[in-house]
Design a protein around this motif. Structure first.
Motif, PDB file in Angstrom:
ATOM      1  N   ASN A   1      -8.754   3.734  -7.737  1.00 49.98           N
ATOM      2  CA  ASN A   1      -7.967   3.614  -6.494  1.00 49.98           C
ATOM      3  C   ASN A   1      -7.743   4.973  -5.840  1.00 49.98           C
ATOM      4  O   ASN A   1      -6.669   5.241  -5.277  1.00 49.98           O
ATOM      5  CB  ASN A   1      -6.600   2.959  -6.781  1.00 49.98           C
TER       6      ASN A   1
ATOM      7  N   THR B   1      -3.240  -1.939  -4.165  1.00 47.63           N
ATOM      8  CA  THR B   1      -3.450  -3.147  -3.375  1.00 47.63           C
ATOM      9  C   THR B   1      -4.649  -3.044  -2.456  1.00 47.63           C
ATOM     10  O   THR B   1      -5.027  -4.017  -1.830  1.00 47.63           O
ATOM     11  CB  THR B   1      -2.204  -3.472  -2.530  1.00 47.63           C
ATOM     12  N   LEU B   2      -5.228  -1.866  -2.337  1.00 48.20           N
ATOM     13  CA  LEU B   2      -6.341  -1.693  -1.416  1.00 48.20           C
ATOM     14  C   LEU B   2      -7.601  -2.325  -1.974  1.00 48.20           C
ATOM     15  O   LEU B   2      -8.023  -2.035  -3.085  1.00 48.20           O
ATOM     16  CB  LEU B   2      -6.588  -0.209  -1.145  1.00 48.20           C
TER      17      LEU B   2
ATOM     18  N   ASP C   1      -3.967   5.270  -4.179  1.00 47.67           N
ATOM     19  CA  ASP C   1      -3.230   4.095  -3.750  1.00 47.67           C
ATOM     20  C   ASP C   1      -2.375   3.653  -4.928  1.00 47.67           C
ATOM     21  O   ASP C   1      -2.819   2.875  -5.774  1.00 47.67           O
ATOM     22  CB  ASP C   1      -4.202   2.997  -3.332  1.00 47.67           C
TER      23      ASP C   1
ATOM     24  N   ASN D   1     -11.142  -1.638   1.839  1.00 47.72           N
ATOM     25  CA  ASN D   1     -10.631  -0.774   2.908  1.00 47.72           C
ATOM     26  C   ASN D   1     -11.433   0.506   3.043  1.00 47.72           C
ATOM     27  O   ASN D   1     -11.613   1.224   2.063  1.00 47.72           O
ATOM     28  CB  ASN D   1      -9.175  -0.394   2.629  1.00 47.72           C
TER      29      ASN D   1
ATOM     30  N   VAL E   1       0.838  -1.191   0.000  1.00 50.61           N
ATOM     31  CA  VAL E   1       0.000   0.000   0.000  1.00 50.61           C
ATOM     32  C   VAL E   1       0.875   1.244   0.000  1.00 50.61           C
ATOM     33  O   VAL E   1       1.763   1.393   0.836  1.00 50.61           O
ATOM     34  CB  VAL E   1      -0.932   0.019   1.225  1.00 50.61           C
TER      35      VAL E   1
ATOM     36  N   TYR F   1      -2.332   2.337   7.330  1.00 51.35           N
ATOM     37  CA  TYR F   1      -1.493   2.951   6.299  1.00 51.35           C
ATOM     38  C   TYR F   1      -1.790   4.444   6.213  1.00 51.35           C
ATOM     39  O   TYR F   1      -2.951   4.856   6.277  1.00 51.35           O
ATOM     40  CB  TYR F   1      -1.761   2.302   4.940  1.00 51.35           C
TER      41      TYR F   1
END
Length: 124
Positions: free
Chosen positions: A77, A28-29, A24, A32, A2, A113
């Motif tokens: 993202n 990879t999120l 991001d 969330n 992240v 994060y």
């Protein structure tokens, strides 16, 4: 991995608007919830806004309700914070954060994060 990167900060006069973005870059999120926090010089980092993974629910610090709007585009993202009717007391470094849950939260400790922050300065 992240990697949150904020942008959109700057200098604006009172009453003006800014839109912050948080991407991001690691892509990879998934699932969330995201939050926006801010920290003014000499003060603790405080909650500003949070948005669920699906974007259907948002929650705000009382002093920004009606002026700030959090949104997100999961296909890009990216999370946004639209800030209108800015006041000098909104001056701070603004951070976006992500947590390991789709449920929104106003607690700093719930976020795993953090981005590096973007400066917002509102002149009177």
């Amino acid at each position: 991995q992240v990697q949150l990167v904020e942008s959109g900060g700057g200098l604006v006069q009172a009453g003006g608007s800014l839109r912050l973005s948080c991407i991001d870059s690691g892509r990879t999120l998934r699932g969330n919830a995201m939050g926006w926090f801010r920290q003014a010089p000499g003060k603790e980092r405080e909650f500003v806004a949070t948005i669920t993974w699906g974007g259907s629910s948002t929650y705000y610090l009382d002093s920004v309700k009606g002026r700030f709007t959090a949104s997100r585009d999961n296909a890009k993202n990216t999370v946004y914070l639209q800030m209108n009717s800015l006041k000098p007391e909104d001056t701070a470094v603004y951070y976006c954060a992500a947590r390991h849950s789709p449920v929104a939260s106003s607690k700093k400790a719930d976020y795993a994060y953090w981005g590096q922050g973007t400066q917002v300065t509102v002149s009177s």
